[in-house]
Write an enzyme that holds these catalytic residues in place. Structure first.
Site, PDB file in Angstrom:
ATOM      1  N   PHE A 112       0.807  -1.222   0.000  1.00 18.66           N
ATOM      2  CA  PHE A 112       0.000   0.000   0.000  1.00 18.66           C
ATOM      3  C   PHE A 112       0.843   1.277   0.000  1.00 18.66           C
ATOM      4  O   PHE A 112       0.853   2.037  -0.971  1.00 18.66           O
ATOM      5  CB  PHE A 112      -0.942  -0.048   1.208  1.00 18.66           C
ATOM      6  CG  PHE A 112      -1.582   1.251   1.568  1.00 18.66           C
ATOM      7  CD1 PHE A 112      -2.134   2.090   0.602  1.00 18.66           C
ATOM      8  CD2 PHE A 112      -1.660   1.656   2.902  1.00 18.66           C
ATOM      9  CE1 PHE A 112      -2.743   3.291   0.941  1.00 18.66           C
ATOM     10  CE2 PHE A 112      -2.262   2.852   3.254  1.00 18.66           C
ATOM     11  CZ  PHE A 112      -2.791   3.676   2.275  1.00 18.66           C
ATOM     12  N   LEU A 127       6.217 -10.342  -2.593  1.00 16.29           N
ATOM     13  CA  LEU A 127       4.828 -10.587  -2.986  1.00 16.29           C
ATOM     14  C   LEU A 127       4.154 -11.622  -2.087  1.00 16.29           C
ATOM     15  O   LEU A 127       3.698 -12.668  -2.532  1.00 16.29           O
ATOM     16  CB  LEU A 127       4.745 -11.018  -4.463  1.00 16.29           C
ATOM     17  CG  LEU A 127       5.231  -9.983  -5.478  1.00 16.29           C
ATOM     18  CD1 LEU A 127       5.167 -10.544  -6.895  1.00 16.29           C
ATOM     19  CD2 LEU A 127       4.418  -8.696  -5.376  1.00 16.29           C
ATOM     20  N   ALA A 139       9.087  -2.652   3.557  1.00 19.17           N
ATOM     21  CA  ALA A 139       8.766  -4.073   3.642  1.00 19.17           C
ATOM     22  C   ALA A 139       8.519  -4.486   5.086  1.00 19.17           C
ATOM     23  O   ALA A 139       9.381  -4.314   5.944  1.00 19.17           O
ATOM     24  CB  ALA A 139       9.905  -4.900   3.045  1.00 19.17           C
ATOM     25  N   THR A 171       6.177   2.826  12.740  1.00 14.61           N
ATOM     26  CA  THR A 171       4.776   3.049  13.075  1.00 14.61           C
ATOM     27  C   THR A 171       4.637   3.668  14.461  1.00 14.61           C
ATOM     28  O   THR A 171       5.469   3.445  15.351  1.00 14.61           O
ATOM     29  CB  THR A 171       4.003   1.714  13.046  1.00 14.61           C
ATOM     30  OG1 THR A 171       2.692   1.892  13.589  1.00 14.61           O
ATOM     31  CG2 THR A 171       4.708   0.650  13.874  1.00 14.61           C
ATOM     32  N   ASP A 172       3.553   4.408  14.663  1.00 18.19           N
ATOM     33  CA  ASP A 172       3.287   4.959  15.994  1.00 18.19           C
ATOM     34  C   ASP A 172       2.881   3.882  16.993  1.00 18.19           C
ATOM     35  O   ASP A 172       2.855   4.121  18.208  1.00 18.19           O
ATOM     36  CB  ASP A 172       2.213   6.050  15.920  1.00 18.19           C
ATOM     37  CG  ASP A 172       0.870   5.553  15.394  1.00 18.19           C
ATOM     38  OD1 ASP A 172       0.768   4.383  14.981  1.00 18.19           O
ATOM     39  OD2 ASP A 172      -0.084   6.360  15.372  1.00 18.19           O
ATOM     40  N   GLU A 173       2.599   2.675  16.506  1.00 17.65           N
ATOM     41  CA  GLU A 173       2.183   1.596  17.411  1.00 17.65           C
ATOM     42  C   GLU A 173       3.300   1.166  18.357  1.00 17.65           C
ATOM     43  O   GLU A 173       3.042   0.485  19.359  1.00 17.65           O
ATOM     44  CB  GLU A 173       1.649   0.403  16.617  1.00 17.65           C
ATOM     45  CG  GLU A 173       0.369   0.717  15.863  1.00 17.65           C
ATOM     46  CD  GLU A 173      -0.306  -0.509  15.288  1.00 17.65           C
ATOM     47  OE1 GLU A 173      -0.343  -1.552  15.987  1.00 17.65           O
ATOM     48  OE2 GLU A 173      -0.794  -0.440  14.151  1.00 17.65           O
ATOM     49  N   TYR A 192       3.329  -7.546  16.347  1.00 15.91           N
ATOM     50  CA  TYR A 192       3.654  -6.645  15.240  1.00 15.91           C
ATOM     51  C   TYR A 192       4.406  -5.416  15.724  1.00 15.91           C
ATOM     52  O   TYR A 192       5.500  -5.101  15.248  1.00 15.91           O
ATOM     53  CB  TYR A 192       2.381  -6.215  14.507  1.00 15.91           C
ATOM     54  CG  TYR A 192       2.575  -4.958  13.681  1.00 15.91           C
ATOM     55  CD1 TYR A 192       3.502  -4.926  12.636  1.00 15.91           C
ATOM     56  CD2 TYR A 192       1.861  -3.791  13.973  1.00 15.91           C
ATOM     57  CE1 TYR A 192       3.700  -3.765  11.896  1.00 15.91           C
ATOM     58  CE2 TYR A 192       2.058  -2.638  13.237  1.00 15.91           C
ATOM     59  CZ  TYR A 192       2.982  -2.628  12.199  1.00 15.91           C
ATOM     60  OH  TYR A 192       3.191  -1.475  11.479  1.00 15.91           O
ATOM     61  N   LYS A 228       8.414  -4.145  15.138  1.00 16.52           N
ATOM     62  CA  LYS A 228       8.793  -2.852  14.559  1.00 16.52           C
ATOM     63  C   LYS A 228       9.664  -2.054  15.523  1.00 16.52           C
ATOM     64  O   LYS A 228      10.622  -1.385  15.115  1.00 16.52           O
ATOM     65  CB  LYS A 228       7.545  -2.055  14.182  1.00 16.52           C
ATOM     66  CG  LYS A 228       6.748  -2.640  13.029  1.00 16.52           C
ATOM     67  CD  LYS A 228       7.536  -2.667  11.722  1.00 16.52           C
ATOM     68  CE  LYS A 228       7.726  -1.291  11.129  1.00 16.52           C
ATOM     69  NZ  LYS A 228       8.380  -1.329   9.798  1.00 16.52           N
ATOM     70  N   ASP A 241     -13.857  -7.763  21.137  1.00 18.24           N
ATOM     71  CA  ASP A 241     -12.685  -6.917  20.929  1.00 18.24           C
ATOM     72  C   ASP A 241     -11.431  -7.737  20.649  1.00 18.24           C
ATOM     73  O   ASP A 241     -11.312  -8.891  21.074  1.00 18.24           O
ATOM     74  CB  ASP A 241     -12.461  -6.034  22.153  1.00 18.24           C
ATOM     75  CG  ASP A 241     -11.787  -4.716  21.811  1.00 18.24           C
ATOM     76  OD1 ASP A 241     -11.385  -4.535  20.644  1.00 18.24           O
ATOM     77  OD2 ASP A 241     -11.665  -3.866  22.714  1.00 18.24           O
ATOM     78  N   GLY A 269      -5.567  -7.162  23.467  1.00 18.54           N
ATOM     79  CA  GLY A 269      -4.595  -6.085  23.619  1.00 18.54           C
ATOM     80  C   GLY A 269      -4.870  -4.878  22.752  1.00 18.54           C
ATOM     81  O   GLY A 269      -3.943  -4.164  22.358  1.00 18.54           O
TER      82      GLY A 269
END
Length: 339
Positions: free
Chosen positions: A12, A36, A83, A126-128, A154, A158, A276, A279
């Site tokens: 994306f 891919l 990636a 990422t802000d995560e 995830y 990161k 939900d 976490g």
């Protein structure tokens, strides 16, 4: 002509960045490295596959030999690493691939940069990695000094990659920068993500699943604004620095879903609340003051404008989404050789 390797360029944000570069820096040769996986879609890049200033390499960034081969052939001046395995739910189900791609893959790329004298490496994060903020404290924002406090495999992978980048800067003098962005949206986003998922389900009159109470808040960043920010970091960013890239567009998940339904003209009765996520972070909000000051960068797309443009794009490109949803998009991969 300078050469830039863009990893994850069939995904994306990576594909949007490639198109941004082709339009704004046509003198830069772009080499896209993408293995891919299910979320990589070479169909997205079909308009430029035969462009003489573009090359696609089906390459796994975990494969040191394959990565070194591309670097030796291309001698890139810049590497921008998009990636990553990035879907939180999938990371909860199977963490290992996230650790391998997001940590080991990043280390392989940085080793290649050192070996082949690449001038610049940029890590897209990422802000995560900061965890979350309470809903009742709208005055709190993530800054570059916010401690890392991850919530999922995830975000942990990161954060680990970010720490590794900073270690390479200090230990090996790698000329690297990091950007941590808020939630992106826009064209070419894989249909598992919130906004394209809801658009596609609404178009098919299917139930729209919303986690928990739907009040989880995200700061939404239009993908073109993100691409401009990375361009600015490459031009003006200081080596070894982290830059937060946010949209100043905070919205709850349920408000985003209702906005999409309103634009498409579908009833809110399609909304279905489901248990939900484990976490599940409550609120993300970025303070991009450092990028504003040092890079002279600011988001230019307000959420109402961006979401309208995004919905319109998916309405006008339903065949692109349908090829993904049917699995037909993977047929084109059969004739590609892994490098």
């Amino acid at each position: 002509m300078s050469t830039m390797i863009v990893t994850g360029g069939a995904g994306f944000i990576g594909s949007n960045f490639i198109y941004y570069m082709r339009e704004n820096h046509p003198d830069v040769r772009i080499v896209c490295m993408d293995v891919l996986t299910y979320a990589g879609n070479i169909d997205t890049l079909s308009p430029i596959l035969n462009d003489p200033g573009f090359r696609f390499c089906k390459t796994d960034i975990r494969d040191r030999g394959a990565v070194y081969k591309v670097f030796e052939e291309e001698r890139p001046d810049v590497v921008v690493n998009f990636a990553a395995e990035s879907h939180v739910d999938r990371s909860i189900e199977d963490p290992q691939i996230f650790l391998e791609t997001n940590i080991i893959g990043t280390s392989v790329l940085m080793d290649a940069c050192l070996r082949f004298d690449t001038e610049r490496f940029h890590q897209v994060s990422t802000d995560e990695v900061y965890g979350d903020l309470p809903l009742d404290r709208p005055d709190l924002f993530f800054t570059e000094d916010t401690p890392l406090h991850t919530s999922s495999p995830y975000s942990s992978s990161k954060a680990a990659a970010d720490l590794l980048v900073m270690a390479y800067v200090r230990t090996y003098s790698l000329k690297a920068t990091i950007s941590r962005c808020s939630n992106n949206y826009g064209p070419y986003q894989f249909p598992e993500k919130l906004i394209p998922l809801m658009i596609n389900k609404a178009l098919h009159d299917q139930k729209l699943p919303v986690y928990g109470d739907g009040l989880n808040v995200r700061d939404w960043l239009y993908v073109e604004d993100h691409c401009r920010a990375i361009d600015s970091i490459l031009e003006k960013g200081r080596i070894g620095e982290i830059y937060n890239i946010g949209g100043h567009n905070e919205r709850s998940n349920i408000d985003v879903v209702k906005t999409i339904l309103s634009i498409i003209g579908k009833p809110e009765s399609l909304i279905e609340y489901i248990p939900d996520r484990k976490g599940h972070d409550r609120r993300y909000a970025i303070d991009p003051a450092k990028a504003n000051k040092e890079l002279d960068w600011r988001p230019t797309t307000a959420f109402d404008e961006g979401i309208s443009k995004t919905v319109e794009w998916y309405l006008n490109n339903r065949d692109w989404s349908e090829r993904i949803l049917s699995g037909a998009y993977r047929d084109i991969y059969k004739n590609l050789t892994t490098i």
